[in-house]
Design a protein around this motif. Structure first.
Motif, short mmCIF file in Angstrom:
data_model
loop_
_atom_site.label_atom_id
_atom_site.label_comp_id
_atom_site.label_asym_id
_atom_site.label_seq_id
_atom_site.Cartn_x
_atom_site.Cartn_y
_atom_site.Cartn_z
N GLY A 146 -2.34 4.12 1.90
CA GLY A 146 -3.03 3.02 2.54
C GLY A 146 -3.91 2.22 1.59
N LYS A 147 -4.96 1.62 2.16
CA LYS A 147 -5.86 0.79 1.38
C LYS A 147 -6.80 1.68 0.58
CE LYS A 147 -5.69 -3.23 4.43
NZ LYS A 147 -4.49 -2.78 5.14
N LEU A 148 -6.98 1.34 -0.69
CA LEU A 148 -7.82 2.15 -1.57
C LEU A 148 -9.27 1.70 -1.50
CD1 LEU A 148 -5.59 2.29 -4.78
CD2 LEU A 148 -5.84 4.05 -3.03
N ASP A 149 -10.16 2.68 -1.52
CA ASP A 149 -11.58 2.36 -1.64
C ASP A 149 -11.87 1.89 -3.06
OD1 ASP A 149 -11.99 3.23 0.97
OD2 ASP A 149 -12.36 5.30 0.33
N ASP A 150 -12.90 1.07 -3.19
CA ASP A 150 -13.32 0.67 -4.53
C ASP A 150 -13.80 1.89 -5.30
OD1 ASP A 150 -12.76 -1.98 -4.03
OD2 ASP A 150 -14.79 -2.45 -3.36
N SER A 151 -13.34 2.04 -6.51
CA SER A 151 -13.76 3.17 -7.33
C SER A 151 -13.47 2.85 -8.79
CB SER A 151 -13.01 4.45 -6.93
OG SER A 151 -11.67 4.42 -7.38
N LEU A 158 3.12 3.41 -6.01
CA LEU A 158 4.33 4.22 -6.09
C LEU A 158 5.38 3.77 -5.08
CD1 LEU A 158 2.78 7.81 -6.33
CD2 LEU A 158 3.48 6.31 -8.20
N ALA A 159 4.92 3.40 -3.89
CA ALA A 159 5.84 3.07 -2.80
C ALA A 159 5.06 2.31 -1.73
CB ALA A 159 6.46 4.35 -2.21
N SER A 160 5.75 1.91 -0.70
CA SER A 160 5.12 1.23 0.44
C SER A 160 5.35 2.05 1.69
CB SER A 160 5.71 -0.17 0.63
OG SER A 160 5.49 -0.97 -0.50
N ARG A 161 4.50 1.84 2.67
CA ARG A 161 4.70 2.50 3.96
C ARG A 161 4.49 1.48 5.07
NH1 ARG A 161 -0.54 6.17 5.80
NH2 ARG A 161 -2.05 4.45 5.77
N PRO A 236 3.06 6.34 10.34
CA PRO A 236 3.85 5.76 9.25
C PRO A 236 5.33 6.09 9.37
CG PRO A 236 1.91 6.92 8.41
CD PRO A 236 2.05 7.30 9.85
N ASP A 237 6.13 5.32 8.65
CA ASP A 237 7.59 5.45 8.72
C ASP A 237 8.09 6.83 8.30
OD1 ASP A 237 6.81 5.06 6.10
OD2 ASP A 237 8.02 3.26 5.78
N TYR A 238 7.39 7.49 7.37
CA TYR A 238 7.90 8.79 6.93
C TYR A 238 7.75 9.87 7.99
CZ TYR A 238 2.98 9.07 5.43
OH TYR A 238 1.61 9.01 5.37
N TYR A 239 6.99 9.59 9.05
CA TYR A 239 6.96 10.48 10.22
C TYR A 239 8.04 10.10 11.23
CZ TYR A 239 2.35 12.54 9.13
OH TYR A 239 1.30 13.23 8.56
N HIS A 255 5.95 -7.57 16.77
CA HIS A 255 5.46 -8.87 16.32
C HIS A 255 3.97 -8.81 15.93
CE1 HIS A 255 5.30 -8.44 20.65
NE2 HIS A 255 4.37 -9.37 20.75
N TYR A 256 3.31 -7.68 16.25
CA TYR A 256 1.94 -7.47 15.81
C TYR A 256 1.86 -6.46 14.65
CZ TYR A 256 0.54 -9.66 20.23
OH TYR A 256 0.36 -10.53 21.28
N GLN A 257 3.01 -6.09 14.13
CA GLN A 257 3.03 -5.04 13.11
C GLN A 257 2.34 -5.50 11.84
OE1 GLN A 257 6.59 -2.48 12.95
NE2 GLN A 257 6.77 -3.16 10.84
N GLU A 258 1.47 -4.65 11.33
CA GLU A 258 0.74 -4.96 10.10
C GLU A 258 1.69 -4.97 8.91
OE1 GLU A 258 -3.59 -3.54 8.47
OE2 GLU A 258 -2.08 -1.99 8.72
N ASP A 259 1.36 -5.77 7.90
CA ASP A 259 2.15 -5.76 6.67
C ASP A 259 2.14 -4.37 6.06
OD1 ASP A 259 2.67 -8.45 6.91
OD2 ASP A 259 1.03 -9.08 5.58
N ASP A 260 3.21 -4.06 5.33
CA ASP A 260 3.29 -2.76 4.67
C ASP A 260 2.09 -2.57 3.74
OD1 ASP A 260 5.67 -2.56 5.94
OD2 ASP A 260 6.92 -2.60 4.14
#
Length: 293
Positions: A146-151, A158-161, A236-239, A255-260
């Protein structure tokens, strides 16, 4: 550094028994070799060579010094060879961490294949949904979703979900199919760690609070509940990919699906990333199929 000066020249002369041949071996001038040997003898306060017009030979002290210097140069050569080999063949300890389910399904099999290819690796892999402190706990890399925290960590995609909202045909037959985000409040929404689901509405991210009679931090448990008709789930898709393909789950609100979003490898900031970590990251990217990663 001064203590090292002259050692290469000394060993070359001792082995070739000639200042001229030593200079040729080292690709330097004979005068340079002579100066280095003289400086070395002055520093050691010891005569290292007998010099005649026809040959050069080591003194007793020179022979003893040669044995030690030869061992040192051999050890240095071995050390450099080891570094070169590490550039070519991953070896030594490698520690990584990944989320439990994605780690079991996608990361662990790739790591096992990588170890088969490079058996000199000693891998420790911890599967946990907690975000560990890589620096404090000595991990080389982590896989995060998912989205990474600032660090201060470096990241490589590596991939998308893809997140899907879905339900079983049995649930929909009884409770109906939602067509808008507002209709979710009338449905049994199976909850994970968060009390909301993520969507995209008119091009903008939107979180929708959800309610339901099952809450669990296991994606597999929520998948099972959805398959059995308990409620609607967002996973996620892998489930849910196989169930969507088989028709045992039906995608909703597409139609409300969030971008990968991303599946990432993160690692401590280090401009000299070790070859074994870099090669494992390349292997992940090649195997998981991210274009232009």
């Amino acid at each position: 550094m001064q203590r090292w000066e002259g050692v290469n020249e000394f060993v070359a002369v001792a082995e070739t028994e000639s200042f001229t041949r030593a200079a040729k071996r080292l690709d330097v001038s004979t005068a340079h070799v002579s100066r280095q040997i003289s400086a070395l003898e002055d520093r050691l306060s010891t005569r290292l060579f007998y010099r005649t017009t026809r040959r050069v030979s080591t003194t007793e002290a020179g022979q003893i010094y040669y044995q030690h210097c030869r061992q040192i140069l051999d050890a240095l050569e071995q050390a450099e060879r080891s570094m070169t080999n590490m550039q070519l063949v991953p070896q030594g300890r490698l520690r990584l961490t990944a989320p439990v389910t994605y780690g079991e399904k996608s990361i662990a099999p790739l790591v096992n294949d990588f170890v088969l290819r490079y058996p000199e690796l000693d891998v420790e892999m911890k599967l946990t949904n907690q975000q560990l402190d890589l620096v404090a706990e000595g991990y080389d890399l982590a896989v995060r979703l998912g989205k990474l925290d600032d660090s201060s960590l470096m990241a490589r995609r590596l991939a998308s979900r893809t997140l899907y909202v879905c339900a079983s045909p049995a649930y929909l037959a009884v409770h109906g199919t939602p067509h808008s985000l507002s209709e979710l409040e009338h449905h049994n929404c199976l909850q994970g760690n968060l009390g909301y689901w993520r969507f995209q509405d008119a091009g903008h991210p939107r979180n929708v609070r959800i309610r339901g009679n099952v809450r669990c931090d296991s994606g597999r448990a929520l998948l099972d509940a959805a398959l059995k008709g308990v409620g609607i789930v967002q996973l996620p898709d892998y489930y849910v990919g196989p169930a969507l393909d088989a028709g045992t789950l039906i995608p909703l609100l597409t139609h409300y699906q969030e971008d990968d979003d991303g599946i990432w490898a993160v690692y401590p900031h280090n401009r000299h990333l070790s070859p074994k970590v870099r090669m494992l990251l390349d292997y992940f990217v090649d195997s998981l199929g991210v274009p232009n990663a």
